[in-house]
Design a protein around this motif. Structure first.
Motif, PDB file in Angstrom:
ATOM      1  N   VAL A   1       0.851  -1.190   0.000  1.00 13.21           N
ATOM      2  CA  VAL A   1       0.000   0.000   0.000  1.00 13.21           C
ATOM      3  C   VAL A   1       0.885   1.237   0.000  1.00 13.21           C
ATOM      4  O   VAL A   1       1.742   1.388   0.866  1.00 13.21           O
ATOM      5  N   ARG A   2       0.687   2.105  -1.003  1.00 15.24           N
ATOM      6  CA  ARG A   2       1.447   3.356  -1.056  1.00 15.24           C
ATOM      7  C   ARG A   2       0.737   4.396  -0.210  1.00 15.24           C
ATOM      8  O   ARG A   2      -0.485   4.481  -0.209  1.00 15.24           O
ATOM      9  N   GLN A   3       1.491   5.216   0.471  1.00 14.66           N
ATOM     10  CA  GLN A   3       0.894   6.224   1.348  1.00 14.66           C
ATOM     11  C   GLN A   3       0.551   7.506   0.602  1.00 14.66           C
ATOM     12  O   GLN A   3      -0.400   8.192   0.959  1.00 14.66           O
ATOM     13  N   TYR A   4       1.314   7.850  -0.440  1.00 11.75           N
ATOM     14  CA  TYR A   4       1.121   9.118  -1.136  1.00 11.75           C
ATOM     15  C   TYR A   4       0.863   8.909  -2.626  1.00 11.75           C
ATOM     16  O   TYR A   4       1.399   7.995  -3.238  1.00 11.75           O
TER      17      TYR A   4
ATOM     18  N   SER B   1      12.871   9.168   1.046  1.00 12.67           N
ATOM     19  CA  SER B   1      11.626   8.462   1.332  1.00 12.67           C
ATOM     20  C   SER B   1      11.891   7.051   1.823  1.00 12.67           C
ATOM     21  O   SER B   1      12.824   6.395   1.386  1.00 12.67           O
ATOM     22  N   HIS B   2      11.053   6.602   2.734  1.00 12.65           N
ATOM     23  CA  HIS B   2      11.110   5.225   3.222  1.00 12.65           C
ATOM     24  C   HIS B   2      10.181   4.410   2.339  1.00 12.65           C
ATOM     25  O   HIS B   2       8.962   4.547   2.425  1.00 12.65           O
ATOM     26  N   ILE B   3      10.784   3.580   1.499  1.00 11.98           N
ATOM     27  CA  ILE B   3      10.013   2.825   0.512  1.00 11.98           C
ATOM     28  C   ILE B   3      10.523   1.394   0.466  1.00 11.98           C
ATOM     29  O   ILE B   3      11.727   1.165   0.456  1.00 11.98           O
ATOM     30  N   PHE B   4       9.609   0.451   0.411  1.00 12.74           N
ATOM     31  CA  PHE B   4      10.004  -0.948   0.321  1.00 12.74           C
ATOM     32  C   PHE B   4       9.679  -1.563  -1.029  1.00 12.74           C
ATOM     33  O   PHE B   4      10.463  -2.332  -1.557  1.00 12.74           O
TER      34      PHE B   4
ATOM     35  N   HIS C   1      16.066   2.247   2.720  1.00 15.02           N
ATOM     36  CA  HIS C   1      15.886   0.795   2.806  1.00 15.02           C
ATOM     37  C   HIS C   1      16.066   0.168   1.426  1.00 15.02           C
ATOM     38  O   HIS C   1      17.162  -0.196   1.091  1.00 15.02           O
ATOM     39  N   GLY C   2      15.061   0.029   0.633  1.00 17.15           N
ATOM     40  CA  GLY C   2      15.223  -0.491  -0.722  1.00 17.15           C
ATOM     41  C   GLY C   2      15.443  -1.978  -0.810  1.00 17.15           C
ATOM     42  O   GLY C   2      16.123  -2.455  -1.712  1.00 17.15           O
TER      43      GLY C   2
END
Length: 97
Positions: free
Chosen positions: A8-11, A32-35, A53-54
């Motif tokens: 789920v993307r926040q933006y 950005s904190h993105i997985f 992270h990544g």
């Protein structure tokens, strides 16, 4: 649910572009904190430079980052003396597994 779903993307893209625009006014960049791979690609297209992270990146995303002069701050999460501490045993088990 004990966790946030990763898919789920926040933006929305327009919001990410707005963050990048405002950062540019201050002569800085957006991290950005993105997985997920999809979220990373959208962020890169919006102009975000640092992907924190990544862990779930594809070769395509890595190439996009290179072409857009972005970078990873992978921050490996290890189960060592500095590991996260959880009050919930279910979360602790998920972390260790």
């Amino acid at each position: 649910m004990v966790y946030d779903p990763l898919d789920v993307r926040q933006y929305a893209f327009a919001e990410l572009k707005a963050f990048v625009e405002v950062a540019g006014i201050y002569n800085t960049y957006v991290a950005s904190h993105i997985f997920t791979d999809e979220a990373a690609q959208i962020a890169i297209k919006a102009g975000i430079k640092s992907i924190e992270h990544g862990f779930l990146r594809s070769e395509k995303t890595l190439q996009m980052m290179r072409e857009n002069r972005g970078w990873f701050s992978i921050q490996p999460l290890l189960n060592d003396e500095d590991a996260f501490k959880f009050n919930d045993p279910v979360s602790t088990k998920k972390w260790i597994d």
